[in-house]
Each structure stands twice: as structure tokens, then as C-alpha cells.
Design an enzyme around this catalytic site. Structure first.
Site, mmCIF file in Angstrom:
data_model
loop_
_atom_site.group_PDB
_atom_site.id
_atom_site.type_symbol
_atom_site.label_atom_id
_atom_site.label_comp_id
_atom_site.label_asym_id
_atom_site.label_seq_id
_atom_site.Cartn_x
_atom_site.Cartn_y
_atom_site.Cartn_z
ATOM 1 C CB VAL A 299 1.275 0.458 4.992
ATOM 2 C CG1 VAL A 299 -0.123 -0.037 5.328
ATOM 3 C CG2 VAL A 299 1.751 1.448 6.043
ATOM 4 C CG LEU B 204 -1.917 -1.156 1.316
ATOM 5 C CD1 LEU B 204 -2.654 -1.095 2.642
ATOM 6 C CD2 LEU B 204 -2.882 -1.122 0.166
ATOM 7 C CG ASP C 53 -0.631 13.596 15.294
ATOM 8 O OD1 ASP C 53 -0.812 14.813 15.106
ATOM 9 O OD2 ASP C 53 -0.023 12.873 14.489
ATOM 10 C CG MET D 6 7.335 4.069 13.362
ATOM 11 S SD MET D 6 7.060 3.295 14.980
ATOM 12 C CE MET D 6 5.437 2.597 14.756
ATOM 13 N N GLY D 7 7.454 2.375 8.897
ATOM 14 C CA GLY D 7 7.737 1.273 7.996
ATOM 15 C C GLY D 7 6.754 1.201 6.853
#
Length: 672
Positions: free
Chosen positions: A29, A21, A137, A26-27
Site C-alpha cells: 500500500v 504505507l 467482512d 494482496m500487495g
């Protein structure tokens, strides 16, 4: 279709990977399928972070926080393994657009839809706070619009209410989004559940108006508005204004609790379509795309969405990016400010469509960096690890090209007299220093900045003169000081090292640009008499010998050069002129090579990809269309993109960056 960057794993835990995706903070998807056929969004930590004990601890914290929260209005975590060699978590897959996408693409929500949104977000906060957490957030990009209501996502910076541990980011950094954070968050004070209520009020206002009630021209102005100014509630329906105004009180004690707010909202009538029809159209299109994907034969994972993955607020760039040879346009900043972008809304619609659908033969958006002012220029470091976005307010933000997080402090605003304009910028070879050139009333100011701290290094170098050019390594400055005379300066040494003269005493060189190695400089002469016949000519001069080298490059009769640039390897010169034709010149022989490319209008900018296969052009029109061309046959690759201010290729030719008036730097994947 092939995956972004390195190979995508075929299996994560018990989940078979169906598609990539995009990238999260952090990384990467991934879209996964469980043994029971359920679709999940897999967040897979970047390999370079997996060995970082501190980073792994923060990931475990996100997993714990996400597992602690459950309810109808959050995307629940269904599985995770923070102790795996490559940590991962799986959450419920939501094929809906974010609220940010929806309002940018389709405009504000209706009053009734905004009321439903407020009720859903309030219920989500009740669930989050009941778990003893504060989200910290809440913003439009962290709210997904599912077909049955909103979903709050991204618990990456969530904190326990009683957690007094050090912040999860670097000391001195703000955690959250300035336009949607609370006053106490902006001041670095203690955060309570009331902070989320303030953010909720700002998000609902944005849903009604398209923007935060505190948005300013710069991040600093926005933060000042959050802490001091009254919210701008013009355009907010009276029913919604009554709900959000108490939420936006500066004193946390004066804000309602989520339970009180839900009581104020009252009963919401059930509906099978909580959102406007156009939003449900986006959801239906994504479901249709998924259906097509799931009917494909098993094989290599497919890129479904490279820009706004349904389960992350922002998608991060996969491959590193670097700088291509800049194209010089005289008085770029002045020209840009006079261009009226009439197709801004259309460009936003197009951007979101591209975020979901892959162009088989064109560009695919793979990431973005959002700011708080118009982006004037994008510059990549020479190793492609960082990206500088030069904003219209004379500030510069440097971001990591993989995580899209800021790598240091905001640079600027640039000082000086008479509202300085950033005309050029370049990274030092090691990427630790950014050199900027700005035009001021007193001349040209060259400043050096520490990328990590944002501090200025030494005093500015002020050189009196006119049009200037900066070498790609930031070491040399060329500046026109008089007719037929151009000075070349050593930036670090603060001394003049050469003086290049024109080919004829009655001409002067303007609009200069360095070759990629900085050894040559090209100037476009014009006749002092005013007939500008010399605009047909380009003169290359050697910096070492301080004299013209080789013969002049002459445009066809009746044509004037408007745009020109070196190819990244310095072997070709790309020109565009009034005949709406892009030509390629061999620098060594000064003769045309390759077939010219006919373009549909005057150009503002042109750039050749490092591998020489693709040409990018931006038209000088109110819509500022970007087009990608196949150099081999002169044919356009894929559809055009509107609303582009400036652009640049990465050195590996796989990534492309564009700057726009929507305060966003976008990165695109270039077809192989």
C-alpha cells in the site's frame, strides 16, 4: 528513511508515489499524489501474484465491487488498472485510525459516539446493498474513523447478492472474521444482506465494550458462541442495546433491514467532532505527520506507517522472516502464567503510536498476525516463508510471512493427559512439518504435524523424563532422564541415538539447548546437595561422542546463569545472570568476547541477531519490557516495548517477531 523491502516504484499510473504505507492482503500500500495534488492510497498487487490468472480475476472483482459502491461512508475507488502488468487501484486516502486501533488504544467510545458510528455504518450498508453487494467482512479493523464520520473499507471478499460462484478462498476455509461474522456465515450457508446487519451489531457492541459480544477463549469457542450463544451485552448502554439486540438475532429473517435500523436510530445532531477528543487527537497527529512528509524534498519514498495503513485493515510483512537460535528458559509456560501484565493498556497505546511513527533508531512495526488466545511462542521456518504462532489454548496457527494469511488448517489442540503444555516447536527443513514438544503427566510428548492440513503425522513419541530441548530442525530431542544423564532421541526414527553424561557424578544437567547445527548440546549443572553452586557453570557436550567437549564456562563469582542461548551461527554463547549483565562467550575457546552489556534488571529471554549487531532482551518483570541493544557499544537502540511474552529474529536480521498477551504476533523492522 528508506522503504521496506524491495525498491518502491516512483510512479503508478498517473500517481507519483510519496511514501510506502505498508502491506495489504494482496500487495503493498503506497501513498500517492495525483496530477491535481489529491492524495490517494494505492494498492499495488504483489509481483508474484500478478501472473496468477485466478488472483488477477479476484483483484478485478474487488475493483468492480469497490467502484460500484459510493457514498459518504465508504472510501471510494477513484482509479484502477487491473489489467496492468502489476495491477493496482487507487482509493480516497483517509488519515484516520481504524475503530480497532481506537478502542484498543483509547478504550470504548462514548454512548453518543457509538450512536453516530451505528448511523454511519448503517448508511454505508444501505449504499453497499443498494449496489447489489454483501460486504461479508465488516469488523472494527475495516472501519476507519475519519474526522467527519466512519468509513467502511476493504472490499476484497465482497460478493454479489446473487453470486453462486465458488468461494474465493480454499475449500473448507471460513471467509470473514469469526468474532464478527454471522451464524449463517459461520455455518457456510447462503449469505444475504442480513449477514452484514449481524456483523454491524457486533461491531457496535465492540465499540462500546472493547470486544465482540461473542468472543471466546479460542476461535472454535467464538464460532460456537456466534451460532448458539446469546450475545454478551453487559456494559452496553441501554440506548445502544435496544438497537443492536435485534441485529444479533440468529435467524436472518428476524433482523432489521439497514433502512429500518436507520429509522430506529433516529436523527443524529450535526457535529464538527463526531468522536471523543482523544480520537481526534490521533487524527490530528497523522495529519501533522503527513504535513511533515509532504514538505520533504522529492526523493526516495518514505515509510510512513508499517503496521496499520490507513486504507487497509491490516498491514502485511514485507521481508521474509526466519528463525533465530531459541533461548531456553526453564518452565517457561509456568513462569509466564504467573507474570501479571499490569501495563497491557499502556503497551497497546505504545503499539499504535509505533504503527504510525518511525523510530529513527529503533524498531518499527511492519505487520501483525491476530489470534484468539494469548501467544506463547513464535517460530519461523528455516527459509523464512512461514511463521507459527503457538497459542495458550494449545493450538498453533501457521501463517505466510508476507501475506499474513493462514497457510493451512489450525494445528491442535494438542491431545494428551493433564492439559499438555507446548514447551517447544520447530519446523522441518522444508517447512512442511511442524514438530511440537509438550510436557504431560506421563512424560514428554513429541508430535509431528502436517502444516498444510493440520493433521497429526503418526503417533506421538512419548519419552519419560523431565526438562527437554528440541533441535532447530526438529530432528533431535534431548531430555533429562536421571541425575547426570540426558538422552538424545531421533524424532522421526523414534529411537534413542545418544546418552550424554554430566562432568561429575554428583551433578545433573538441566535446562538444555542445542547448538544451531544440532551437533552439540549445552546443559547447566547444579549440585544435588541443594546449594545450586553449579548454576554458575555451563557444560557443552558433543552429541556424537556423548561426552563433554572443552572446558566449562564459568560465570563470575556470586553470579548464576538464568538465560543463555547460542548465536544463530553457533560461534557465540549469550548468557545473562543475576548480576543483570549479558555476556558473550566464544564457543571454541570458552572465553568472553565483546564488551558485556549491562541491562536494567533480571532477564526472561535474550537473543542475538544473525548478523551479530543487535541484542534483544526481555526483562523478567510485570511489564516484560523488550529492549534492543547495539552490541558494538552496549547502548540501547530506541525506546523499549512493554508486554512482550517471547521474541525471535529473522535470519536476515531485518525482521523481528514478538508475541504478546493481546493475542497478537507483531513483526518489526530492525534498523540497519
Amino acid at each position: 528513511m528508506k522503504p521496506l523491502g524491495t525498491a518502491v516504484p516512483s510512479q503508478v499510473g498517473q500517481y507519483r508515489v510519496l511514501a510506502e504505507l505498508g502491506r495489504g492482503g494482496m500487495g503493498r500500500v503506497l501513498l500517492g499524489g495525483g496530477p491535481d495534488g489529491r492524495l490517494v492510497a494505492l494498492k499495488l498487487v504483489h509481483e508474484q501474484f500478478a501472473g496468477d490468472a485466478g488472483f488477477r480475476a479476484r483483484f478485478s472483482r474487488e475493483v468492480d465491487a469497490s467502484r460500484a459502491v459510493s457514498g459518504a461512508y465508504t472510501a471510494a475507488v477513484v482509479d484502477a488498472d487491473p489489467d496492468a502488468p502489476t495491477p493496482w487501484l487507487a482509493s480516497v486516502f483517509v488519515p484516520g485510525p481504524s475503530l480497532a486501533e481506537a478502542i484498543q488504544t483509547l478504550g470504548p467510545l462514548t454512548e453518543q459516539s457509538a450512536l453516530r458510528l451505528a448511523a454511519g455504518l448503517t448508511t454505508a450498508l444501505i449504499q453497499i446493498h443498494r449496489a447489489g453487494l454483501v460486504h461479508r467482512d465488516l469488523k472494527p479493523s475495516n472501519v476507519l474513523l475519519a474526522e467527519d464520520g466512519p468509513r467502511v473499507i476493504d472490499f476484497g471478499i465482497v460478493r454479489a447478492v446473487d453470486d453462486d460462484r465458488a468461494d474465493i478462498t480454499r475449500t473448507g476455509w471460513l471467509v470473514g472474521s469469526p468474532a464478527f461474522m454471522s451464524p449463517e456465515q459461520a455455518k457456510g450457508q447462503q449469505i444475504t444482506p442480513a449477514s452484514d446487519v449481524f456483523s454491524l451489531g457486533s461491531v457496535v457492541v465492540a465499540a462500546c465494550t472493547g470486544t465482540s459480544p461473542f468472543t471466546g477463549a479460542t476461535a472454535l469457542e467464538t464460532l460456537n458462541n456466534v451460532t448458539r450463544a446469546d450475545p454478551d451485552l453487559s456494559g452496553v448502554p441501554a440506548t445502544i442495546r435496544r438497537l443492536v439486540q435485534p441485529c444479533l438475532a440468529k435467524d436472518p429473517a428476524e433482523r432489521p433491514t439497514p433502512a429500518d435500523l436507520l429509522t430506529s436510530i433516529g436523527h443524529i445532531a450535526p457535529s464538527t467532532q463526531p468522536w471523543p477528543a482523544a480520537v481526534h487527537g490521533l487524527i490530528a497527529q497523522r495529519r501533522s505527520d503527513l504535513a511533515v512528509l509532504l514538505t520533504k524534498a522529492p526523493g526516495e519514498p518514505t515509510v510512513v506507517d508499517g503496521a496499520n495503513a490507513p486504507t487497509v485493515a491490516q498491514t502485511r510483512l514485507d521481508s521474509p522472516a526466519g528463525a533465530s537460535a531459541p533461548v531456553h528458559v526453564p518452565s517457561v509456560r509456568r513462569i509466564r502464567r504467573r507474570v501479571y501484565l499490569s501495563a497491557a493498556v499502556g503497551a497497546l497505546v505504545l503499539a499504535v503510536v509505533l504503527a504510525w511513527n518511525l523510530w529513527p533508531s529503533g524498531l518499527t512495526e511492519v505487520g501483525k498476525v491476530s489470534g484468539f488466545a494469548e501467544v506463547d511462542q513464535v517460530v519461523f521456518s528455516q527459509d523464512g516463508s512461514v511463521l507459527a504462532s503457538v497459542y495458550d489454548d494449545n493450538t498453533i496457527e501457521v501463517s505466510n510471512t508476507e501475506t499474513h494469511r493462514r497457510t493451512g488448517q489450525i494445528i491442535g489442540p494438542l491431545g494428551g493427559d493433564n492439559d499438555p503444555e507446548v514447551n517447544d516447536a520447530a519446523f522441518s527443513p522444508d517447512g512442511k512439518v511442524l514438530v511440537t514438544v509438550s510436557r504431560q503427566a506421563s512424560g514428554v510428548s513429541v508430535q509431528q504435524w502436517n502444516v498444510e492440513t493440520g493433521a497429526q503425522i503418526g503417533q506421538p513419541l512419548i519419552v519419560r523424563g523431565g526438562v527437554s530441548a528440541l533441535s532447530q530442525d526438529g530432528r533431535k530431542l534431548a531430555i533429562l532422564v536421571a541425575a547426570a544423564r540426558m538422552q538424545v532421541w531421533d524424532v522421526a526414527g523414534r529411537r534413542q541415538i545418544a546418552q550424554v553424561t554430566g562432568t561429575q557424578p554428583e551433578t545433573k544437567s538441566t535446562a538444555s539447548v542445542f547448538s544451531p547445527d544440532g551437533q552439540s548440546i549445552i546443559g547447566r549443572p547444579w549440585e544435588v546437595s541443594g546449594d545450586q553452586a553449579g548454576l554458575n557453570n555451563l557444560v557443552l557436550s558433543d552429541v556424537g561422542s556423548q561426552r563433554p567437549e572443552g572446558r566449562t564456562i564459568r560465570a563470575p563469582s556470586g553470579t548464576k546463569f538464568d538465560v543463555y542461548a547460542f548465536s544463530p551461527d553457533g560461534r557465540l554463547l549469550v548468557t545473562a545472570g543475576t548480576d543483570e549483565t549479558v555476556r558473550f562467550w566464544d564457543v571454541a575457546t570458552r572465553t568472553q568476547t565483546l564488551q558485556p552489556v549491562k541491562v536494567p534488571g533480571m532477564l526472561f529471554q535474550a537473543a542475538l541477531s544473525p548478523d551479530g549487531r543487535a541484542l534483544a532482551t526481555v526483562e523478567f518483570s510485570d511489564k516484560r519490557r523488550l529492549r534492543l541493544w547495539n552490541v558494538a557499544d552496549g547502548k540501547q537502540i530506541g525506546p523499549s516495548i512493554e508486554g512482550v511474552v517471547m521474541m525471535a529474529f529473522s535470519p536476515d536480521s531485518h525482521t523481528f517477531a514478538t508475541a504478546g498477551k493481546d493475542h497478537t504476533t507483531r513483526l518489526w523492522s530492525v534498523p540497519g
